[in-house]
Design a protein around this motif. Structure first.
Motif, PDB file in Angstrom:
ATOM      1  N   MET A 196       0.847  -1.181   0.000  1.00 62.63           N
ATOM      2  CA  MET A 196       0.000   0.000   0.000  1.00 62.63           C
ATOM      3  C   MET A 196       0.888   1.238   0.000  1.00 62.63           C
ATOM      4  N   SER A 197       0.636   2.158  -0.871  1.00 64.10           N
ATOM      5  CA  SER A 197       1.437   3.373  -0.923  1.00 64.10           C
ATOM      6  C   SER A 197       0.654   4.544  -0.339  1.00 64.10           C
ATOM      7  N   VAL A 198       1.401   5.529   0.153  1.00 64.99           N
ATOM      8  CA  VAL A 198       0.804   6.722   0.735  1.00 64.99           C
ATOM      9  C   VAL A 198       0.875   7.836  -0.295  1.00 64.99           C
ATOM     10  N   ILE A 199      -0.237   8.516  -0.505  1.00 66.48           N
ATOM     11  CA  ILE A 199      -0.272   9.628  -1.443  1.00 66.48           C
ATOM     12  C   ILE A 199      -0.250  10.920  -0.641  1.00 66.48           C
ATOM     13  N   ASN A 200       0.735  11.753  -0.902  1.00 60.87           N
ATOM     14  CA  ASN A 200       0.856  13.034  -0.222  1.00 60.87           C
ATOM     15  C   ASN A 200       0.334  14.122  -1.155  1.00 60.87           C
ATOM     16  N   LEU A 201      -0.776  14.739  -0.770  1.00 56.51           N
ATOM     17  CA  LEU A 201      -1.363  15.782  -1.604  1.00 56.51           C
ATOM     18  C   LEU A 201      -0.865  17.175  -1.237  1.00 56.51           C
ATOM     19  N   ASP A 202      -0.023  17.270  -0.228  1.00 61.86           N
ATOM     20  CA  ASP A 202       0.525  18.552   0.209  1.00 61.86           C
ATOM     21  C   ASP A 202       1.647  18.959  -0.732  1.00 61.86           C
ATOM     22  N   PRO A 203       1.508  20.092  -1.416  1.00 60.16           N
ATOM     23  CA  PRO A 203       2.598  20.537  -2.287  1.00 60.16           C
ATOM     24  C   PRO A 203       3.861  20.835  -1.471  1.00 60.16           C
ATOM     25  N   SER A 204       4.987  20.483  -2.034  1.00 61.00           N
ATOM     26  CA  SER A 204       6.260  20.705  -1.353  1.00 61.00           C
ATOM     27  C   SER A 204       7.072  21.753  -2.094  1.00 61.00           C
ATOM     28  N   LEU A 205       7.873  22.471  -1.332  1.00 62.54           N
ATOM     29  CA  LEU A 205       8.726  23.514  -1.892  1.00 62.54           C
ATOM     30  C   LEU A 205      10.186  23.137  -1.703  1.00 62.54           C
ATOM     31  N   ARG A 206      10.956  23.294  -2.760  1.00 62.40           N
ATOM     32  CA  ARG A 206      12.408  23.169  -2.631  1.00 62.40           C
ATOM     33  C   ARG A 206      12.949  24.501  -2.132  1.00 62.40           C
ATOM     34  N   LEU A 207      14.195  24.500  -1.712  1.00 61.66           N
ATOM     35  CA  LEU A 207      14.811  25.692  -1.111  1.00 61.66           C
ATOM     36  C   LEU A 207      14.698  26.918  -2.025  1.00 61.66           C
ATOM     37  N   GLU A 208      14.973  26.752  -3.303  1.00 60.53           N
ATOM     38  CA  GLU A 208      14.930  27.881  -4.229  1.00 60.53           C
ATOM     39  C   GLU A 208      13.525  28.478  -4.321  1.00 60.53           C
ATOM     40  N   LYS A 209      12.507  27.619  -4.353  1.00 58.92           N
ATOM     41  CA  LYS A 209      11.121  28.093  -4.426  1.00 58.92           C
ATOM     42  C   LYS A 209      10.702  28.748  -3.110  1.00 58.92           C
ATOM     43  N   LEU A 210      11.189  28.210  -1.995  1.00 59.42           N
ATOM     44  CA  LEU A 210      10.888  28.804  -0.690  1.00 59.42           C
ATOM     45  C   LEU A 210      11.514  30.188  -0.594  1.00 59.42           C
ATOM     46  N   GLU A 211      12.753  30.309  -1.049  1.00 61.96           N
ATOM     47  CA  GLU A 211      13.451  31.595  -1.061  1.00 61.96           C
ATOM     48  C   GLU A 211      12.669  32.619  -1.895  1.00 61.96           C
ATOM     49  N   GLU A 212      12.175  32.171  -3.044  1.00 66.03           N
ATOM     50  CA  GLU A 212      11.400  33.036  -3.932  1.00 66.03           C
ATOM     51  C   GLU A 212      10.050  33.413  -3.293  1.00 66.03           C
ATOM     52  N   LYS A 213       9.385  32.446  -2.689  1.00 64.71           N
ATOM     53  CA  LYS A 213       8.076  32.692  -2.078  1.00 64.71           C
ATOM     54  C   LYS A 213       8.168  33.686  -0.926  1.00 64.71           C
ATOM     55  N   LEU A 214       9.193  33.525  -0.079  1.00 59.07           N
ATOM     56  CA  LEU A 214       9.332  34.375   1.099  1.00 59.07           C
ATOM     57  C   LEU A 214      10.081  35.668   0.804  1.00 59.07           C
ATOM     58  N   ASP A 215      10.783  35.707  -0.322  1.00 59.46           N
ATOM     59  CA  ASP A 215      11.584  36.865  -0.709  1.00 59.46           C
ATOM     60  C   ASP A 215      12.620  37.220   0.362  1.00 59.46           C
ATOM     61  N   ILE A 216      13.277  36.170   0.870  1.00 59.13           N
ATOM     62  CA  ILE A 216      14.367  36.343   1.832  1.00 59.13           C
ATOM     63  C   ILE A 216      15.525  35.434   1.412  1.00 59.13           C
ATOM     64  N   SER A 217      16.701  35.687   1.965  1.00 59.66           N
ATOM     65  CA  SER A 217      17.884  34.908   1.598  1.00 59.66           C
ATOM     66  C   SER A 217      17.839  33.507   2.215  1.00 59.66           C
ATOM     67  N   ILE A 218      18.671  32.638   1.688  1.00 59.08           N
ATOM     68  CA  ILE A 218      18.763  31.276   2.206  1.00 59.08           C
ATOM     69  C   ILE A 218      19.214  31.287   3.660  1.00 59.08           C
ATOM     70  N   SER A 219      20.177  32.148   3.988  1.00 59.26           N
ATOM     71  CA  SER A 219      20.635  32.213   5.380  1.00 59.26           C
ATOM     72  C   SER A 219      19.510  32.687   6.298  1.00 59.26           C
ATOM     73  N   SER A 220      18.658  33.584   5.813  1.00 59.57           N
ATOM     74  CA  SER A 220      17.513  34.032   6.612  1.00 59.57           C
ATOM     75  C   SER A 220      16.501  32.903   6.812  1.00 59.57           C
ATOM     76  N   ILE A 221      16.335  32.070   5.798  1.00 57.30           N
ATOM     77  CA  ILE A 221      15.441  30.914   5.930  1.00 57.30           C
ATOM     78  C   ILE A 221      15.933  30.017   7.057  1.00 57.30           C
ATOM     79  N   TYR A 222      17.223  29.674   7.038  1.00 59.96           N
ATOM     80  CA  TYR A 222      17.752  28.781   8.070  1.00 59.96           C
ATOM     81  C   TYR A 222      17.761  29.448   9.454  1.00 59.96           C
ATOM     82  N   ARG A 223      17.922  30.756   9.495  1.00 62.81           N
ATOM     83  CA  ARG A 223      17.832  31.477  10.764  1.00 62.81           C
ATOM     84  C   ARG A 223      16.415  31.353  11.332  1.00 62.81           C
ATOM     85  N   ARG A 224      15.415  31.479  10.461  1.00 62.00           N
ATOM     86  CA  ARG A 224      14.026  31.369  10.906  1.00 62.00           C
ATOM     87  C   ARG A 224      13.676  29.940  11.320  1.00 62.00           C
ATOM     88  N   ILE A 225      14.305  28.970  10.700  1.00 61.47           N
ATOM     89  CA  ILE A 225      14.106  27.579  11.132  1.00 61.47           C
ATOM     90  C   ILE A 225      14.691  27.407  12.526  1.00 61.47           C
TER      91      ILE A 225
END
Length: 82
Positions: free
Chosen positions: A1-30
């Motif tokens: 039986m396989s699990v279907i994940n309907l939640d869209p996922s973002l890669r780092l580059e898309k997350l950076e674009e969506k939030l309009d912040i730098s990669i280092s800022s993303i990791y700081r917020r994490i």
């Protein structure tokens, strides 16, 4: 039986674009827990778009007192590291 994940996922580059912040800022917020941690798939990091949207909305809806408390928590964290 396989699990279907309907939640869209973002890669780092898309997350950076969506939030309009730098990669280092993303990791700081994490680190300060204002963004969710990524899900690791091998060398790939993925973020749940739903969790990211929730974190953005949660931060936007914080009251003035909550924002002050959050700022104080970040300052304590900063000074404990440095």
């Amino acid at each position: 039986m396989s699990v279907i994940n309907l939640d869209p996922s973002l890669r780092l580059e898309k997350l950076e674009e969506k939030l309009d912040i730098s990669i280092s800022s993303i990791y700081r917020r994490i680190k300060d827990q204002t963004l969710p941690a990524p899900i690791k798939l091998g060398r790939c990091s993925l973020w749940s778009e739903i969790e990211v949207d929730f974190a953005i909305e949660n931060k936007r809806l914080m009251t003035k007192d909550e924002k002050k408390t959050e700022l104080e928590r970040r300052e304590r964290l900063y000074y404990s590291i440095n």
